[in-house]
Scaffold this active site. Structure first.
Site, short mmCIF file in Angstrom:
data_model
loop_
_atom_site.label_atom_id
_atom_site.label_comp_id
_atom_site.label_asym_id
_atom_site.label_seq_id
_atom_site.Cartn_x
_atom_site.Cartn_y
_atom_site.Cartn_z
N LYS A 13 -59.10 19.77 1.37
CA LYS A 13 -59.94 18.90 0.53
C LYS A 13 -61.38 19.41 0.47
O LYS A 13 -61.95 19.58 -0.61
CB LYS A 13 -59.94 17.46 1.08
CG LYS A 13 -58.59 16.80 1.12
CD LYS A 13 -58.69 15.35 1.62
CE LYS A 13 -59.17 15.24 3.06
NZ LYS A 13 -58.24 15.81 4.06
N ARG A 88 -59.72 5.76 2.75
CA ARG A 88 -58.61 6.15 3.62
C ARG A 88 -57.72 4.97 3.98
O ARG A 88 -56.74 5.15 4.71
CB ARG A 88 -59.17 6.74 4.92
CG ARG A 88 -59.20 8.26 4.97
CD ARG A 88 -59.93 8.65 6.23
NE ARG A 88 -59.54 9.90 6.79
CZ ARG A 88 -60.20 11.04 6.59
NH1 ARG A 88 -61.21 11.10 5.78
NH2 ARG A 88 -59.81 12.13 7.21
N ARG A 127 -59.49 26.23 11.97
CA ARG A 127 -60.69 25.95 11.17
C ARG A 127 -61.97 26.21 11.97
O ARG A 127 -62.06 25.88 13.15
CB ARG A 127 -60.66 24.48 10.73
CG ARG A 127 -61.97 24.02 10.09
CD ARG A 127 -61.81 22.78 9.23
NE ARG A 127 -61.16 21.67 9.89
CZ ARG A 127 -60.70 20.60 9.23
NH1 ARG A 127 -60.82 20.50 7.92
NH2 ARG A 127 -60.11 19.62 9.90
N ARG A 160 -64.54 22.25 15.34
CA ARG A 160 -64.72 20.80 15.42
C ARG A 160 -64.01 20.25 16.65
O ARG A 160 -62.90 20.67 16.96
CB ARG A 160 -64.14 20.13 14.16
CG ARG A 160 -65.15 20.05 13.03
CD ARG A 160 -64.54 19.65 11.72
NE ARG A 160 -63.69 18.47 11.79
CZ ARG A 160 -63.12 17.90 10.73
NH1 ARG A 160 -63.32 18.41 9.52
NH2 ARG A 160 -62.36 16.83 10.86
N ARG A 171 -54.29 12.43 14.16
CA ARG A 171 -54.85 12.29 12.82
C ARG A 171 -53.76 12.33 11.77
O ARG A 171 -53.85 11.64 10.75
CB ARG A 171 -55.89 13.39 12.58
CG ARG A 171 -57.19 13.11 13.33
CD ARG A 171 -58.00 14.35 13.58
NE ARG A 171 -58.46 14.97 12.36
CZ ARG A 171 -58.80 16.26 12.27
NH1 ARG A 171 -58.72 17.04 13.31
NH2 ARG A 171 -59.21 16.73 11.13
P1 ADP Z 1 -60.24 15.89 7.62
O1 ADP Z 1 -61.02 17.04 7.06
O2 ADP Z 1 -59.39 16.27 8.75
O3 ADP Z 1 -59.50 15.13 6.58
P2 ADP Z 1 -62.71 14.35 7.80
O4 ADP Z 1 -63.81 15.30 8.02
O5 ADP Z 1 -62.53 13.80 6.43
O6 ADP Z 1 -61.33 14.98 8.31
O7 ADP Z 1 -62.82 13.13 8.82
C1 ADP Z 1 -63.01 13.33 10.19
C2 ADP Z 1 -62.99 11.99 10.91
O8 ADP Z 1 -64.03 11.14 10.41
C3 ADP Z 1 -61.71 11.17 10.75
O9 ADP Z 1 -60.70 11.56 11.69
C4 ADP Z 1 -62.24 9.76 11.02
O10 ADP Z 1 -62.44 9.54 12.41
C5 ADP Z 1 -63.61 9.78 10.36
N1 ADP Z 1 -63.55 9.37 8.94
C6 ADP Z 1 -63.82 10.16 7.87
N2 ADP Z 1 -63.67 9.46 6.72
C7 ADP Z 1 -63.30 8.20 7.07
C8 ADP Z 1 -62.97 7.01 6.35
N3 ADP Z 1 -62.98 6.96 5.02
N4 ADP Z 1 -62.63 5.92 7.08
C9 ADP Z 1 -62.62 5.93 8.42
N5 ADP Z 1 -62.89 7.01 9.16
C10 ADP Z 1 -63.23 8.14 8.50
P1 ADP Z 2 -59.64 19.18 4.79
O1 ADP Z 2 -61.03 18.93 4.26
O2 ADP Z 2 -58.57 18.66 3.88
O3 ADP Z 2 -59.45 18.72 6.19
P2 ADP Z 2 -60.43 22.02 4.81
O4 ADP Z 2 -60.89 22.28 3.43
O5 ADP Z 2 -61.46 21.91 5.87
O6 ADP Z 2 -59.42 20.76 4.82
O7 ADP Z 2 -59.39 23.18 5.19
C1 ADP Z 2 -58.73 23.21 6.47
C2 ADP Z 2 -58.63 24.66 6.96
O8 ADP Z 2 -57.68 25.37 6.16
C3 ADP Z 2 -59.93 25.45 6.86
O9 ADP Z 2 -60.01 26.30 7.97
C4 ADP Z 2 -59.79 26.24 5.55
O10 ADP Z 2 -60.48 27.49 5.62
C5 ADP Z 2 -58.29 26.47 5.49
N1 ADP Z 2 -57.76 26.42 4.10
C6 ADP Z 2 -58.14 25.61 3.10
N2 ADP Z 2 -57.40 25.81 1.99
C7 ADP Z 2 -56.51 26.80 2.29
C8 ADP Z 2 -55.46 27.46 1.55
N3 ADP Z 2 -55.20 27.15 0.28
N4 ADP Z 2 -54.76 28.43 2.19
C9 ADP Z 2 -55.03 28.73 3.49
N5 ADP Z 2 -55.99 28.15 4.23
C10 ADP Z 2 -56.73 27.18 3.65
#
Ligand code: ADP
Ligand code: ADP
Ligand code: ZN
Length: 217
Positions: A13, A88, A127, A160, A171
């Site tokens: 994302k 979420r 990541r 992270r 998660r």
């Molecule tokens: P990911 O990239 O793995 O989807 P995020 O960076 O979006 O993770 O979120 C990391 C953490 O921040 C989540 O595991 C949660 O603890 C908190 N968080 C983020 N967005 C929300 C939301 N909309 N509601 C509740 N908690 C959130």
């Molecule tokens: P989210 O915000 O959904 O948690 P991220 O954008 O942070 O996900 O991506 C999660 C991890 O996967 C990062 O280390 C990123 O570099 C890698 N990644 C993202 N998109 C791809 C893809 N299409 N193929 C392989 N690796 C990816």
């Protein structure tokens, strides 16, 4: 255009959201990024939410909704906005509807990135994120030119604290139970576009770009 990007943790994302935001010229609003910034600053809010992020639990809806409300009111949303990681839960989605209604706006598009759970685990544990500018890398899939150093700003890369094997599985459970049901909420409105997240980063973006062009017409 008012866009929401959805998908399980690690789906890509954030990676796609930065590209979409610059392609469309709209602000990228990520609750995860905002929460991590508060924790880094050790603000009152940061202290309150740290334990939720560390264990992979969701921050309570009331707290999250207030953060988003402020952010949507402050950001320059003239041309639209891109939400990443919010909503979420169903109550968050309902609250968002209320906030957007007050602003005389609504969502145009929900992009759902689909990726297999096995792949997610490997994406999250590999990541790496820039301390300074927040850019995202992957040790195998998207390595920086110099190990541990951000290509964009020279900042140091870190892992992270919630990208560990134990927290990641938490998660994924939280996603299945609390967030996945949201898809149906938006599907009923006919605004969801499914994108195959198991392609190269460039190819995923190409698919998203096509969806956006189709909606913008
Ligand atoms: P990911 O990239 O793995 O989807 P995020 O960076 O979006 O993770 O979120 C990391 C953490 O921040 C989540 O595991 C949660 O603890 C908190 N968080 C983020 N967005 C929300 C939301 N909309 N509601 C509740 N908690 C959130
Ligand atoms: P989210 O915000 O959904 O948690 P991220 O954008 O942070 O996900 O991506 C999660 C991890 O996967 C990062 O280390 C990123 O570099 C890698 N990644 C993202 N998109 C791809 C893809 N299409 N193929 C392989 N690796 C990816
Ligand atoms: Zn950087």
């Amino acid at each position: 255009m008012n866009i929401l990007i959805m998908g399980p943790p690690g789906a890509g994302k954030g990676t796609q959201a930065s590209r979409i935001a610059s392609f469309c010229g709209i602000p990228h609003i990520s609750t995860g990024d905002m929460f991590r910034a508060e924790i880094k600053q050790a603000s009152e809010l940061g202290k309150k939410i740290k334990s939720y992020l560390d264990t992979g639990k969701l921050v309570p809806d009331e707290v999250t909704v207030e953060v988003i409300r402020k952010s949507l009111q402050q950001a320059d949303t003239q041309k639209g906005f891109l939400l990443d990681g919010f909503p979420r839960t169903i109550p968050q989605a309902e609250a968002l509807d209320g906030i957007l209604k007050e602003m005389g706006r609504s969502l145009d598009l929900v992009i759902n990135i689909k990726v297999d759970p096995q792949v997610l685990l490997e994406r999250m544990t590999g990541r790496r994120v820039c301390q300074k500018c927040g850019a995202t890398y992957h040790v195998v899939n998207q390595p920086p030119r110099i190990e541990g150093v951000c290509d964009l700003c020279g900042g140091e890369l870190y892992q992270r604290s919630d990208d560990t094997v134990e927290t990641v599985s938490n998660r994924l459970d939280v996603y299945q139970k609390q967030t996945a049901p949201l898809l149906e909420y938006y599907q009923q409105r006919g605004i969801v576009a499914e994108v195959n997240g198991e392609q190269s980063i460039d190819d995923v973006f190409k698919e998203i770009e096509q969806v956006i062009r189709r909606i913008a017409r």
